[in-house]
Design a protein around this motif. Sequence first.
Motif, PDB file in Angstrom:
ATOM      1  N   PRO A 132       0.823  -1.231   0.000  1.00 28.19           N
ATOM      2  CA  PRO A 132       0.000   0.000   0.000  1.00 28.19           C
ATOM      3  C   PRO A 132       0.850   1.271   0.000  1.00 28.19           C
ATOM      4  O   PRO A 132       0.504   2.259  -0.649  1.00 28.19           O
ATOM      5  N   THR A 133       1.994   1.238   0.677  1.00 26.10           N
ATOM      6  CA  THR A 133       2.833   2.436   0.778  1.00 26.10           C
ATOM      7  C   THR A 133       3.515   2.787  -0.544  1.00 26.10           C
ATOM      8  O   THR A 133       4.049   3.884  -0.696  1.00 26.10           O
ATOM      9  N   SER A 134       3.516   1.868  -1.510  1.00 27.53           N
ATOM     10  CA  SER A 134       4.201   2.120  -2.784  1.00 27.53           C
ATOM     11  C   SER A 134       3.245   2.311  -3.950  1.00 27.53           C
ATOM     12  O   SER A 134       3.691   2.558  -5.079  1.00 27.53           O
ATOM     13  N   VAL A 135       1.939   2.191  -3.681  1.00 22.14           N
ATOM     14  CA  VAL A 135       0.978   2.288  -4.783  1.00 22.14           C
ATOM     15  C   VAL A 135       1.108   3.630  -5.509  1.00 22.14           C
ATOM     16  O   VAL A 135       0.991   3.703  -6.743  1.00 22.14           O
ATOM     17  N   ALA A 136       1.389   4.687  -4.761  1.00 26.69           N
ATOM     18  CA  ALA A 136       1.502   6.014  -5.383  1.00 26.69           C
ATOM     19  C   ALA A 136       2.642   6.065  -6.396  1.00 26.69           C
ATOM     20  O   ALA A 136       2.563   6.809  -7.391  1.00 26.69           O
ATOM     21  N   ASP A 137       3.700   5.261  -6.161  1.00 26.29           N
ATOM     22  CA  ASP A 137       4.843   5.243  -7.094  1.00 26.29           C
ATOM     23  C   ASP A 137       4.419   4.818  -8.496  1.00 26.29           C
ATOM     24  O   ASP A 137       5.016   5.235  -9.501  1.00 26.29           O
ATOM     25  N   LEU A 138       3.394   3.973  -8.551  1.00 31.01           N
ATOM     26  CA  LEU A 138       2.969   3.438  -9.850  1.00 31.01           C
ATOM     27  C   LEU A 138       2.429   4.527 -10.776  1.00 31.01           C
ATOM     28  O   LEU A 138       2.380   4.344 -11.988  1.00 31.01           O
ATOM     29  N   LYS A 139       1.997   5.648 -10.186  1.00 30.52           N
ATOM     30  CA  LYS A 139       1.463   6.741 -11.029  1.00 30.52           C
ATOM     31  C   LYS A 139       2.532   7.277 -11.977  1.00 30.52           C
ATOM     32  O   LYS A 139       2.218   7.856 -13.007  1.00 30.52           O
ATOM     33  N   ARG A 140       3.805   7.100 -11.591  1.00 29.53           N
ATOM     34  CA  ARG A 140       4.903   7.600 -12.429  1.00 29.53           C
ATOM     35  C   ARG A 140       5.340   6.581 -13.485  1.00 29.53           C
ATOM     36  O   ARG A 140       6.261   6.850 -14.265  1.00 29.53           O
ATOM     37  N   ALA A 141       4.707   5.416 -13.484  1.00 29.05           N
ATOM     38  CA  ALA A 141       5.131   4.365 -14.419  1.00 29.05           C
ATOM     39  C   ALA A 141       4.916   4.815 -15.873  1.00 29.05           C
ATOM     40  O   ALA A 141       3.837   5.307 -16.207  1.00 29.05           O
ATOM     41  N   PRO A 142       5.935   4.658 -16.723  1.00 31.24           N
ATOM     42  CA  PRO A 142       5.807   5.061 -18.125  1.00 31.24           C
ATOM     43  C   PRO A 142       5.115   3.988 -18.979  1.00 31.24           C
ATOM     44  O   PRO A 142       5.439   3.820 -20.141  1.00 31.24           O
ATOM     45  N   PHE A 143       4.207   3.265 -18.377  1.00 29.00           N
ATOM     46  CA  PHE A 143       3.437   2.243 -19.091  1.00 29.00           C
ATOM     47  C   PHE A 143       2.147   2.022 -18.304  1.00 29.00           C
ATOM     48  O   PHE A 143       2.026   2.479 -17.154  1.00 29.00           O
ATOM     49  N   THR A 144       1.195   1.364 -18.945  1.00 33.75           N
ATOM     50  CA  THR A 144      -0.106   1.156 -18.311  1.00 33.75           C
ATOM     51  C   THR A 144      -0.041   0.025 -17.304  1.00 33.75           C
ATOM     52  O   THR A 144       0.593  -1.004 -17.552  1.00 33.75           O
ATOM     53  N   VAL A 145      -0.674   0.219 -16.150  1.00 38.76           N
ATOM     54  CA  VAL A 145      -0.847  -0.882 -15.208  1.00 38.76           C
ATOM     55  C   VAL A 145      -2.333  -0.971 -14.865  1.00 38.76           C
ATOM     56  O   VAL A 145      -3.060   0.029 -14.899  1.00 38.76           O
ATOM     57  N   HIS A 146      -2.775  -2.173 -14.583  1.00 39.54           N
ATOM     58  CA  HIS A 146      -4.180  -2.414 -14.250  1.00 39.54           C
ATOM     59  C   HIS A 146      -4.258  -3.021 -12.859  1.00 39.54           C
ATOM     60  O   HIS A 146      -3.662  -4.074 -12.606  1.00 39.54           O
ATOM     61  N   HIS A 147      -5.001  -2.347 -11.976  1.00 37.37           N
ATOM     62  CA  HIS A 147      -5.195  -2.867 -10.624  1.00 37.37           C
ATOM     63  C   HIS A 147      -6.302  -3.925 -10.681  1.00 37.37           C
ATOM     64  O   HIS A 147      -7.442  -3.625 -11.055  1.00 37.37           O
ATOM     65  N   ILE A 148      -5.973  -5.179 -10.334  1.00 37.25           N
ATOM     66  CA  ILE A 148      -6.954  -6.257 -10.520  1.00 37.25           C
ATOM     67  C   ILE A 148      -7.312  -6.990  -9.231  1.00 37.25           C
ATOM     68  O   ILE A 148      -8.139  -7.904  -9.265  1.00 37.25           O
ATOM     69  N   GLY A 149      -6.725  -6.597  -8.109  1.00 38.44           N
ATOM     70  CA  GLY A 149      -7.097  -7.305  -6.894  1.00 38.44           C
ATOM     71  C   GLY A 149      -6.200  -6.980  -5.726  1.00 38.44           C
ATOM     72  O   GLY A 149      -5.426  -6.010  -5.770  1.00 38.44           O
ATOM     73  N   GLU A 150      -6.306  -7.812  -4.712  1.00 41.10           N
ATOM     74  CA  GLU A 150      -5.603  -7.549  -3.457  1.00 41.10           C
ATOM     75  C   GLU A 150      -5.212  -8.874  -2.823  1.00 41.10           C
ATOM     76  O   GLU A 150      -5.942  -9.861  -2.891  1.00 41.10           O
ATOM     77  N   MET A 151      -4.054  -8.874  -2.199  1.00 40.51           N
ATOM     78  CA  MET A 151      -3.598 -10.074  -1.514  1.00 40.51           C
ATOM     79  C   MET A 151      -4.199 -10.095  -0.105  1.00 40.51           C
ATOM     80  O   MET A 151      -4.436  -9.041   0.505  1.00 40.51           O
ATOM     81  N   CYS A 152      -4.441 -11.299   0.409  1.00 37.33           N
ATOM     82  CA  CYS A 152      -4.987 -11.443   1.751  1.00 37.33           C
ATOM     83  C   CYS A 152      -4.263 -12.592   2.458  1.00 37.33           C
ATOM     84  O   CYS A 152      -3.309 -13.136   1.919  1.00 37.33           O
ATOM     85  N   GLN A 153      -4.701 -12.911   3.640  1.00 41.01           N
ATOM     86  CA  GLN A 153      -4.071 -14.029   4.345  1.00 41.01           C
ATOM     87  C   GLN A 153      -4.302 -15.330   3.582  1.00 41.01           C
ATOM     88  O   GLN A 153      -5.282 -15.471   2.843  1.00 41.01           O
ATOM     89  N   ALA A 154      -3.418 -16.287   3.793  1.00 45.85           N
ATOM     90  CA  ALA A 154      -3.574 -17.583   3.137  1.00 45.85           C
ATOM     91  C   ALA A 154      -4.913 -18.200   3.506  1.00 45.85           C
ATOM     92  O   ALA A 154      -5.444 -17.958   4.595  1.00 45.85           O
ATOM     93  N   GLY A 155      -5.453 -18.951   2.610  1.00 55.03           N
ATOM     94  CA  GLY A 155      -6.717 -19.620   2.921  1.00 55.03           C
ATOM     95  C   GLY A 155      -7.699 -19.597   1.775  1.00 55.03           C
ATOM     96  O   GLY A 155      -8.619 -20.407   1.721  1.00 55.03           O
ATOM     97  N   GLY A 156      -7.522 -18.701   0.831  1.00 53.63           N
ATOM     98  CA  GLY A 156      -8.458 -18.686  -0.284  1.00 53.63           C
ATOM     99  C   GLY A 156      -7.989 -17.790  -1.399  1.00 53.63           C
ATOM    100  O   GLY A 156      -7.337 -16.768  -1.169  1.00 53.63           O
ATOM    101  N   ILE A 157      -8.270 -18.198  -2.619  1.00 53.11           N
ATOM    102  CA  ILE A 157      -8.016 -17.359  -3.795  1.00 53.11           C
ATOM    103  C   ILE A 157      -9.370 -17.194  -4.470  1.00 53.11           C
ATOM    104  O   ILE A 157      -9.974 -18.178  -4.924  1.00 53.11           O
ATOM    105  N   CYS A 158      -9.850 -15.954  -4.468  1.00 53.45           N
ATOM    106  CA  CYS A 158     -11.259 -15.711  -4.770  1.00 53.45           C
ATOM    107  C   CYS A 158     -11.437 -14.739  -5.930  1.00 53.45           C
ATOM    108  O   CYS A 158     -10.524 -13.988  -6.289  1.00 53.45           O
ATOM    109  N   LEU A 159     -12.650 -14.775  -6.470  1.00 50.01           N
ATOM    110  CA  LEU A 159     -13.064 -13.842  -7.515  1.00 50.01           C
ATOM    111  C   LEU A 159     -14.264 -13.075  -6.973  1.00 50.01           C
ATOM    112  O   LEU A 159     -15.252 -13.679  -6.541  1.00 50.01           O
ATOM    113  N   SER A 160     -14.152 -11.754  -7.006  1.00 53.86           N
ATOM    114  CA  SER A 160     -15.237 -10.918  -6.498  1.00 53.86           C
ATOM    115  C   SER A 160     -15.994 -10.314  -7.672  1.00 53.86           C
ATOM    116  O   SER A 160     -15.401  -9.664  -8.544  1.00 53.86           O
ATOM    117  N   ARG A 161     -17.299 -10.560  -7.715  1.00 53.83           N
ATOM    118  CA  ARG A 161     -18.115  -9.917  -8.764  1.00 53.83           C
ATOM    119  C   ARG A 161     -19.566  -9.846  -8.322  1.00 53.83           C
ATOM    120  O   ARG A 161     -20.048 -10.702  -7.583  1.00 53.83           O
TER     121      ARG A 161
END
Lengths: 226, 226
Positions: free
Chosen positions: A182-211
């Motif tokens: 989270p503390t480095s997300v702002a750095d991505l604004k300076r990226a000279p290429f496109t990035v797509h935010h697609i999710g978030e990491m959580c504690q072990a135990g599940g890999i999920c799709l939210s919709r």
Amino acid sequence: MGCRPVAAFVSIAVSTTGGDARSFLERFYDGIGDLATEYEFSIAGGDTTAWDGPFAVNVCLIGTPVCNSPVLRSGACDGDQLYVTGPLGGSLESGHHLTFVPRLNESRWLAETNCVTSMMDISDGLSLDLHRLCQASGVGATLIAGQIPVSDRVDSEKSAEQRLLHALGDGEDFELLFTVPPTSVADLKRAPFTVHHIGEMCQAGGICLSRNGATENLPMTGWRSF
Amino acid sequence: MGCRPVAAFVSIAVSTTGGDARSFLERFYDGIGDLATEYEFSIAGGDTTAWDGPFAVNVCLIGTPVCNSPVLRSGACDGDQLYVTGPLGGSLESGHHLTFVPRLNESRWLAETNCVTSMMDISDGLSLDLHRLCQASGVGATLIAGQIPVSDRVDSEKSAEQRLLHALGDGEDFELLFTVPPTSVADLKRAPFTVHHIGEMCQAGGICLSRNGATENLPMTGWRSF
């Protein structure tokens, strides 16, 4: 990841039963030569042989970290944000897997900016490769379905559900999948290429799709060699 | 040549139509693991895949010179003496090509003793590989037929002429072929392994076989992939 290539070892087995491969091989080596020039690596060796099997090629590319150490797939932490560098799906059908641009410059920028905790490329499908990243890092993840960029290589007449499945499971995308604290997300604004935010990491135990306001388990779709 | 191995990249394509390869692969990786332990290199990567072709394997081994620079096949000079580290011929028929001991220790001793001007291993046959060494070095050579060690893997009931042809052209021997200047020949007496003096380098212009008091051109026999 986060390395620059140094040397390639290109091995080929030409088919003795498949006709004259000269024209193909000239284009093949021209292509490798162009990449070697662009990304500044040597073609340092490899084997050449002929056999009665089909044409086969193996390229071994070695490199060196652009910073102190390579960025591994094992560094993702609970709370990190998950990103991808480009649209997914439809690569094999469209031939994109033979013409894609390797994300070496993007990988280098992310490593040098020191904003990523883990990184890998998507070769076997977002879902399967995300499972591997989570397993290596000992964390879980939630993908946000509506934020996953589906490539326009995927047939636009298919349903949204079908298009999402292509993006999750087709593979051969060769886009970068990476996590940012989270503390480095702002750095991505300076990226000279496109990035797509697609999710978030959580504690072990599940890999999920939210919709649609609900969360379901993410099926481990993707390419499996075995 | 004259390098120590550092890392191996082992790539395999398993046949989906060839039955269960598990037992073979276990022995295959055990063998590579044993060599990695003995010669102190890492198994650093490689690809694993499956296809409908036959089983295929490619091993890329990288190394670093034991001295300042590797020993090339291009350094032989007029007057250098020509040597080989072991008997030749009959490798493929006998299965020796799958069980041979790589001449890494011998290569290292020769490089460290600084007594060789050129070196290569014999993979495609003494005659063909000697032609390559001569071409790279810009010299000629005379082989002394009676001093070429013919392996006891070659059928002893064959004629001397036939046995010599096996030693010259069978290939897959993986013995070292190397040249030593006259001033360094005495150093070879200290070698902790057997060496066989098989000829002498001369000015460019001919690669010959000397026998029965006569000299003839050496046919370029050996294995050709293409």
